[in-house]
Design an enzyme around this catalytic site. Sequence first.
Site, PDB file in Angstrom:
ATOM      1  N   GLU A  62       0.842  -1.216   0.000  1.00  0.00           N
ATOM      2  CA  GLU A  62       0.000   0.000   0.000  1.00  0.00           C
ATOM      3  C   GLU A  62       0.870   1.256   0.000  1.00  0.00           C
ATOM      4  OE1 GLU A  62      -3.285  -0.144   2.810  1.00  0.00           O
ATOM      5  OE2 GLU A  62      -4.160  -1.822   1.723  1.00  0.00           O
ATOM      6  N   GLU A 107      -5.086  -8.760  -0.245  1.00  0.00           N
ATOM      7  CA  GLU A 107      -5.912  -8.366   0.909  1.00  0.00           C
ATOM      8  C   GLU A 107      -7.348  -8.262   0.429  1.00  0.00           C
ATOM      9  OE1 GLU A 107      -4.587  -5.185   3.470  1.00  0.00           O
ATOM     10  OE2 GLU A 107      -2.482  -5.716   3.136  1.00  0.00           O
TER      11      GLU A 107
HETATM   12  O1  AHR Z   1      -5.466  -5.767   6.855  1.00  0.00           O
HETATM   13  C1  AHR Z   1      -5.400  -4.563   7.570  1.00  0.00           C
HETATM   14  C2  AHR Z   1      -4.714  -3.447   6.798  1.00  0.00           C
HETATM   15  O2  AHR Z   1      -5.473  -3.115   5.691  1.00  0.00           O
HETATM   16  C3  AHR Z   1      -3.359  -3.766   6.221  1.00  0.00           C
HETATM   17  O3  AHR Z   1      -2.343  -3.613   7.141  1.00  0.00           O
HETATM   18  C4  AHR Z   1      -3.224  -2.756   5.140  1.00  0.00           C
HETATM   19  O4  AHR Z   1      -2.394  -3.188   4.098  1.00  0.00           O
HETATM   20  C5  AHR Z   1      -4.654  -2.511   4.716  1.00  0.00           C
HETATM   21  O5  AHR Z   1      -4.940  -1.165   4.639  1.00  0.00           O
END
Ligand code: AHR
Length: 497
Positions: free
Chosen positions: A174, A297
């Site tokens: 990210e 994710e």
């Molecule tokens: O999964 C929680 C968070 O969500 C992670 O650390 C991040 O990559 C995303 O914003």
Amino acid sequence: MTLQGVLNADLGQGSINRNIYGHFSEHLGRCIYEGIWVGEDSPIPNTNGIRNDVLEALKQIKIPVLRWPGGCFADEYHWKDGIGPREARKEMINTHWGGVVENNHFGTHEFMELCAQLECEPYINGNVGSGTVQEMSEWVEYLTFGGKSPMSDLRGQNGHEEPWKVTYFGVGNENWGCGGNMRPEYYADLYRRFQTYVRNYDDNKIHRIACGPNSDDYNWTEVLMREAGRFMDSITLHYYTLPTGDWTDKGEATGFDEAAWFTTLKKAMYMDELITRHSTIMDKYDPEGRVGLIVDEWGTWYNVEPGTNPGFLYQQNTIRDALVAGLTFHIFHKHSGRVRMANIAQTVNVLQAVILTEGEKMILTPTYHVFDMYKVHQDAELLELSLDGGSYKLGDEEIPAVTATASRDAQGAIHISFCNLQADSASQVKLDLRGLALGDLSITGSTLAGDKIDAHNTFEQPEAVAPKAFNDFSLENGALSVTLPAMSVTTLELAVK
Ligand code: AHR
């Protein structure tokens, strides 16, 4: 109304990469500490510090790949703080997640031990946001260099002479947000630079993963593919399902109404459009499909459970989450040409977890059961299945009542999975079975259903939502008729006797 469909068992669509069933464990809340790692001296039964109950549960679902150490934590993590004698390891503050002290007791060796015990592939996410090229390069050397070198010597001093095998390595996380708030042009250049020093040592071949977009940031994908596509093996995509779509009040994990049920499922289905549109951009720069899309994710994100640390992201998990998981797998299967891995966020005690723990107690969530029921699709051949999914209407909006997927495994057994998204009614499905000999078929099934919209497991009632044998189907004149309970995920196995 009966929903009509056709399964063409002789029309293979390519293999479903088992890594689509991958996981993600971050140093966040009680995921690593308590959830996975309790330490060798804990009264909780463990093997080399890793709790046995969680380990056994994860082995059961054949977890293929595990991403670590973050997430946002990855771009604050300095791997050298997490090696050597544990008592001497440097403490840090986990500023992203609750401001708690991180004692670095779970580091590289412990993570690689976890993967060895799980028999899964490690996916390590390196630090671009606050790290250096040298630090990332030395981590790869420490992990994988087999000869004599400063980092392999250090690894030996820390008790692991042999190099490990590491295939998947992420260059930042990210980086458009918590990983450095970068513009895509800037990150693309940094990616090119950092990945240069993520070396292949001996016969260890690293699959380099670039940080991809936040949900519908198509410009990020465009810039990354244009400027750095040829230097990467995969690019990531992050998308979370929030019932309200509002990060300040995301919606509740339990105690919600049918409107929240419906919008959550609808928002989860948006994954299909996201993958389609990012893939279209990737097709422009990579028409051969060399670069994979890794959804590392995904899952539901609700308000935290009342009374818990807001920075720990601990939430309950209901039959609604099971349906989000099931329908998302159907989408991943459909896009399995491009989608080579996905990692649910997160494995234990965080967001759409498959396991929740409380002290020595552990429960399996409805999402866990979907992973278990769907493991039959891992590495199986996707089959052509068309279904008029009907419609489930609420107010002016509609989504399909049923989504489905089918695959054939290496032994020739066919598995068909259905999600009945309707909260208050069963769905009838009639599938014409084509391209297989029907005479000798034996059919078995299991279903996971809720008796209420937010049915979930608790430490007092751990089996409230659990799969049950399913036999509400019949085979007549080449057509398979199935009655799917309301709010259910069902898998049928068609095997030749
Ligand atoms: O999964 C929680 C968070 O969500 C992670 O650390 C991040 O990559 C995303 O914003």
